[in-house]
Design an enzyme around this catalytic site. Structure first.
Site, PDB file in Angstrom:
ATOM      1  N   LYS A  13      -0.140   3.573  15.476  1.00  0.00           N
ATOM      2  CA  LYS A  13       0.995   4.501  15.316  1.00  0.00           C
ATOM      3  C   LYS A  13       0.498   5.908  14.976  1.00  0.00           C
ATOM      4  O   LYS A  13       0.916   6.889  15.578  1.00  0.00           O
ATOM      5  CB  LYS A  13       1.936   4.021  14.181  1.00  0.00           C
ATOM      6  CG  LYS A  13       2.408   2.596  14.338  1.00  0.00           C
ATOM      7  CD  LYS A  13       3.299   2.154  13.179  1.00  0.00           C
ATOM      8  CE  LYS A  13       2.652   2.146  11.808  1.00  0.00           C
ATOM      9  NZ  LYS A  13       1.595   1.141  11.618  1.00  0.00           N
ATOM     10  N   ARG A  88      10.728   0.760   6.984  1.00  0.00           N
ATOM     11  CA  ARG A  88       9.896  -0.435   6.891  1.00  0.00           C
ATOM     12  C   ARG A  88      10.672  -1.665   6.495  1.00  0.00           C
ATOM     13  O   ARG A  88      10.095  -2.724   6.330  1.00  0.00           O
ATOM     14  CB  ARG A  88       8.821  -0.189   5.856  1.00  0.00           C
ATOM     15  CG  ARG A  88       7.485   0.159   6.508  1.00  0.00           C
ATOM     16  CD  ARG A  88       6.541   0.448   5.397  1.00  0.00           C
ATOM     17  NE  ARG A  88       5.196   0.110   5.703  1.00  0.00           N
ATOM     18  CZ  ARG A  88       4.306   0.986   6.126  1.00  0.00           C
ATOM     19  NH1 ARG A  88       4.638   2.222   6.392  1.00  0.00           N
ATOM     20  NH2 ARG A  88       3.059   0.609   6.302  1.00  0.00           N
ATOM     21  N   ARG A 127     -11.811   1.375  10.499  1.00  0.00           N
ATOM     22  CA  ARG A 127     -11.248   2.740  10.483  1.00  0.00           C
ATOM     23  C   ARG A 127     -11.963   3.607   9.438  1.00  0.00           C
ATOM     24  O   ARG A 127     -12.240   3.179   8.338  1.00  0.00           O
ATOM     25  CB  ARG A 127      -9.759   2.690  10.149  1.00  0.00           C
ATOM     26  CG  ARG A 127      -9.196   4.088   9.922  1.00  0.00           C
ATOM     27  CD  ARG A 127      -7.702   4.142   9.844  1.00  0.00           C
ATOM     28  NE  ARG A 127      -7.126   3.149   8.983  1.00  0.00           N
ATOM     29  CZ  ARG A 127      -5.827   2.855   8.972  1.00  0.00           C
ATOM     30  NH1 ARG A 127      -5.011   3.474   9.800  1.00  0.00           N
ATOM     31  NH2 ARG A 127      -5.367   1.948   8.155  1.00  0.00           N
ATOM     32  N   ARG A 162     -10.269   3.905   3.656  1.00  0.00           N
ATOM     33  CA  ARG A 162      -9.096   3.742   2.790  1.00  0.00           C
ATOM     34  C   ARG A 162      -9.239   2.535   1.871  1.00  0.00           C
ATOM     35  O   ARG A 162      -9.715   1.483   2.306  1.00  0.00           O
ATOM     36  CB  ARG A 162      -7.836   3.576   3.658  1.00  0.00           C
ATOM     37  CG  ARG A 162      -7.131   4.872   3.933  1.00  0.00           C
ATOM     38  CD  ARG A 162      -6.081   4.763   5.010  1.00  0.00           C
ATOM     39  NE  ARG A 162      -5.067   3.747   4.799  1.00  0.00           N
ATOM     40  CZ  ARG A 162      -4.009   3.586   5.599  1.00  0.00           C
ATOM     41  NH1 ARG A 162      -3.836   4.376   6.641  1.00  0.00           N
ATOM     42  NH2 ARG A 162      -3.134   2.643   5.362  1.00  0.00           N
ATOM     43  N   ARG A 173      -0.964  -6.824   3.852  1.00  0.00           N
ATOM     44  CA  ARG A 173      -0.131  -5.823   4.541  1.00  0.00           C
ATOM     45  C   ARG A 173       0.499  -6.430   5.796  1.00  0.00           C
ATOM     46  O   ARG A 173       1.644  -6.138   6.131  1.00  0.00           O
ATOM     47  CB  ARG A 173      -0.978  -4.598   4.912  1.00  0.00           C
ATOM     48  CG  ARG A 173      -1.286  -3.725   3.686  1.00  0.00           C
ATOM     49  CD  ARG A 173      -2.441  -2.760   3.930  1.00  0.00           C
ATOM     50  NE  ARG A 173      -2.211  -1.822   4.992  1.00  0.00           N
ATOM     51  CZ  ARG A 173      -3.177  -1.138   5.602  1.00  0.00           C
ATOM     52  NH1 ARG A 173      -4.440  -1.282   5.221  1.00  0.00           N
ATOM     53  NH2 ARG A 173      -2.894  -0.308   6.574  1.00  0.00           N
TER      54      ARG A 173
HETATM   55  P1  AP5 Z   1      -4.135   3.894  13.334  1.00  0.00           P
HETATM   56  O1  AP5 Z   1      -3.565   4.750  14.409  1.00  0.00           O
HETATM   57  O2  AP5 Z   1      -4.638   4.569  12.107  1.00  0.00           O
HETATM   58  O3  AP5 Z   1      -3.127   2.706  12.980  1.00  0.00           O
HETATM   59  P2  AP5 Z   1      -1.716   2.735  12.268  1.00  0.00           P
HETATM   60  O4  AP5 Z   1      -0.770   1.912  13.072  1.00  0.00           O
HETATM   61  O5  AP5 Z   1      -1.286   4.135  11.960  1.00  0.00           O
HETATM   62  O6  AP5 Z   1      -2.088   1.907  10.963  1.00  0.00           O
HETATM   63  P3  AP5 Z   1      -1.924   2.174   9.414  1.00  0.00           P
HETATM   64  O7  AP5 Z   1      -2.870   1.247   8.721  1.00  0.00           O
HETATM   65  O8  AP5 Z   1      -2.049   3.634   9.058  1.00  0.00           O
HETATM   66  O9  AP5 Z   1      -0.459   1.714   9.207  1.00  0.00           O
HETATM   67  P4  AP5 Z   1       0.232   1.207   7.964  1.00  0.00           P
HETATM   68  O10 AP5 Z   1       1.618   1.154   8.462  1.00  0.00           O
HETATM   69  O11 AP5 Z   1      -0.264  -0.025   7.333  1.00  0.00           O
HETATM   70  O12 AP5 Z   1      -0.151   2.314   6.855  1.00  0.00           O
HETATM   71  P5  AP5 Z   1       0.678   3.504   6.215  1.00  0.00           P
HETATM   72  O13 AP5 Z   1      -0.247   4.623   6.011  1.00  0.00           O
HETATM   73  O14 AP5 Z   1       1.959   3.753   6.936  1.00  0.00           O
HETATM   74  O15 AP5 Z   1      -5.342   3.040  13.994  1.00  0.00           O
HETATM   75  C1  AP5 Z   1      -6.117   2.163  13.200  1.00  0.00           C
HETATM   76  C2  AP5 Z   1      -7.580   2.197  13.704  1.00  0.00           C
HETATM   77  O16 AP5 Z   1      -7.628   1.710  15.058  1.00  0.00           O
HETATM   78  C3  AP5 Z   1      -8.206   3.592  13.744  1.00  0.00           C
HETATM   79  O17 AP5 Z   1      -9.557   3.483  13.385  1.00  0.00           O
HETATM   80  C4  AP5 Z   1      -8.086   4.034  15.210  1.00  0.00           C
HETATM   81  O18 AP5 Z   1      -9.142   4.901  15.600  1.00  0.00           O
HETATM   82  C5  AP5 Z   1      -8.165   2.697  15.947  1.00  0.00           C
HETATM   83  N1  AP5 Z   1      -7.305   2.683  17.133  1.00  0.00           N
HETATM   84  C6  AP5 Z   1      -6.043   3.188  17.241  1.00  0.00           C
HETATM   85  N2  AP5 Z   1      -5.565   2.974  18.475  1.00  0.00           N
HETATM   86  C7  AP5 Z   1      -6.535   2.304  19.149  1.00  0.00           C
HETATM   87  C8  AP5 Z   1      -6.632   1.789  20.493  1.00  0.00           C
HETATM   88  N3  AP5 Z   1      -5.600   1.935  21.353  1.00  0.00           N
HETATM   89  N4  AP5 Z   1      -7.762   1.149  20.848  1.00  0.00           N
HETATM   90  C9  AP5 Z   1      -8.792   1.008  19.964  1.00  0.00           C
HETATM   91  N5  AP5 Z   1      -8.782   1.480  18.687  1.00  0.00           N
HETATM   92  C10 AP5 Z   1      -7.642   2.115  18.296  1.00  0.00           C
HETATM   93  O19 AP5 Z   1       1.103   2.870   4.799  1.00  0.00           O
HETATM   94  C11 AP5 Z   1       0.158   2.644   3.776  1.00  0.00           C
HETATM   95  C12 AP5 Z   1       0.881   2.170   2.514  1.00  0.00           C
HETATM   96  O20 AP5 Z   1       1.810   3.190   2.063  1.00  0.00           O
HETATM   97  C13 AP5 Z   1       1.765   0.914   2.667  1.00  0.00           C
HETATM   98  O21 AP5 Z   1       1.014  -0.272   2.567  1.00  0.00           O
HETATM   99  C14 AP5 Z   1       2.760   1.105   1.524  1.00  0.00           C
HETATM  100  O22 AP5 Z   1       2.179   0.768   0.268  1.00  0.00           O
HETATM  101  C15 AP5 Z   1       3.008   2.607   1.547  1.00  0.00           C
HETATM  102  N6  AP5 Z   1       4.134   2.987   2.426  1.00  0.00           N
HETATM  103  C16 AP5 Z   1       4.052   3.779   3.536  1.00  0.00           C
HETATM  104  N7  AP5 Z   1       5.264   3.923   4.099  1.00  0.00           N
HETATM  105  C17 AP5 Z   1       6.121   3.214   3.325  1.00  0.00           C
HETATM  106  C18 AP5 Z   1       7.518   2.951   3.418  1.00  0.00           C
HETATM  107  N8  AP5 Z   1       8.277   3.457   4.419  1.00  0.00           N
HETATM  108  N9  AP5 Z   1       8.083   2.159   2.463  1.00  0.00           N
HETATM  109  C19 AP5 Z   1       7.352   1.657   1.449  1.00  0.00           C
HETATM  110  N10 AP5 Z   1       6.023   1.831   1.309  1.00  0.00           N
HETATM  111  C20 AP5 Z   1       5.411   2.620   2.261  1.00  0.00           C
END
Ligand code: AP5
Length: 218
Positions: A13, A88, A127, A162, A173
């Site tokens: 994403k 979420r 990552r 991270r 997660r």
């Molecule tokens: P990346 O693009 O970084 O993946 P992502 O889907 O953004 O994954 P996240 O881990 O950031 O999502 P998340 O939803 O768990 O975390 P968030 O920060 O929102 O890609 C991942 C890796 O793969 C990278 O190394 C990239 O280079 C590689 N890659 C990407 N695309 C690729 C492809 N096509 N092919 C090969 N490699 C690829 O949330 C973190 C924490 O914040 C949560 O756990 C929670 O505690 C809190 N939080 C955030 N939002 C909320 C909410 N709305 N409500 C409550 N708590 C929240």
């Protein structure tokens, strides 16, 4: 236009949102990035959410609603807004409906990123990000051109891993995603807003799929 990027951790994403931000001047609103900034600044909010995030649990709905509401209001006239990681759960989705309604904005579509679970874990464990500019890399799938040097800002040194990107936390997660977030597929499916994206392809191919799905030139 407002898009929700819905998908499990590691589904790409953030990667795809940054590409659309760069190519189309869309605004990328990531609740995860906002919360991580609060933690690294050591603010009151950061202190409240730090350990919840380290455990891979969701922070309270009220906290993220406050963050996202302000940003949507601020950017409502942008060419596009991408909500990455919000909503979420169903309560957050209903709250978002309320914010959009009060701002007289309609939700354009929800892109649901589908990736096999084993690949998600591999993507997250590998990552890394640049501590200076935040550019995201992967040790195998997307390494910097020169080892240890950021392609974007030239930083040279140790990249950030991270604290919630360990294999144990990732399993938690993914469980949170399956238990609480995946229900949004039927929520938005019922509203006729859901578009499935084949997200286990290389990044460029995923960008092309998204552009095709939302009617943009890549
Ligand atoms: P990346 O693009 O970084 O993946 P992502 O889907 O953004 O994954 P996240 O881990 O950031 O999502 P998340 O939803 O768990 O975390 P968030 O920060 O929102 O890609 C991942 C890796 O793969 C990278 O190394 C990239 O280079 C590689 N890659 C990407 N695309 C690729 C492809 N096509 N092919 C090969 N490699 C690829 O949330 C973190 C924490 O914040 C949560 O756990 C929670 O505690 C809190 N939080 C955030 N939002 C909320 C909410 N709305 N409500 C409550 N708590 C929240």
């Amino acid at each position: 236009m407002v898009f929700v990027f819905l998908g499990p951790p590691g589904s790409g994403k953030g990667t795809q949102a940054k590409i659309l931000q760069q190519n189309k001047s869309f605004v990328h609103l990531s609740t995860g990035d906002m919360l991580r900034s609060a933690v690294s600044e050591g603010s009151e909010l950061g202190k409240r959410v730090k350990s919840i995030m380290e455990q891979g649990l969701l922070v309270s709905d009220d906290i993220v609603l406050d963050l996202i509401r302000d940003q949507i209001k601020r950017h409502k006239s942008a060419p596009g807004i991408i909500l990455d990681g919000y909503p979420r759960n169903v309560a957050q989705a209903r709250a978002l409906d309320g914010v959009l309604k009060s701002e007289n904005i309609s939700l354009t579509s929800v892109l649901s990123f589908n990736v096999d679970e084993a690949l998600l874990v591999e993507r997250i464990v590998g990552r890394r990000s640049c501590p200076k500019c935040g550019a995201s890399y992967h040790i195998k799938f997307n390494p910097p051109k020169r080892s240890g040097v950021c392609d974007h800002c030239g930083f040279a040194g140790v990249f950030t891993h991270r604290t919630d990107d360990t294999e144990v936390v990732i399993r938690g997660r993914l469980k949170v995603y399956n238990d609480q977030t995946s229900a949004l597929k039927s929520y938005y499916g019922d509203m006729d807003r859901l578009i499935d994206v084949e997200a286990d392809l290389p990044p460029k191919a995923v960008t092309n799929k998204i552009s095709e799905a939302i009617g943009l030139t890549p």
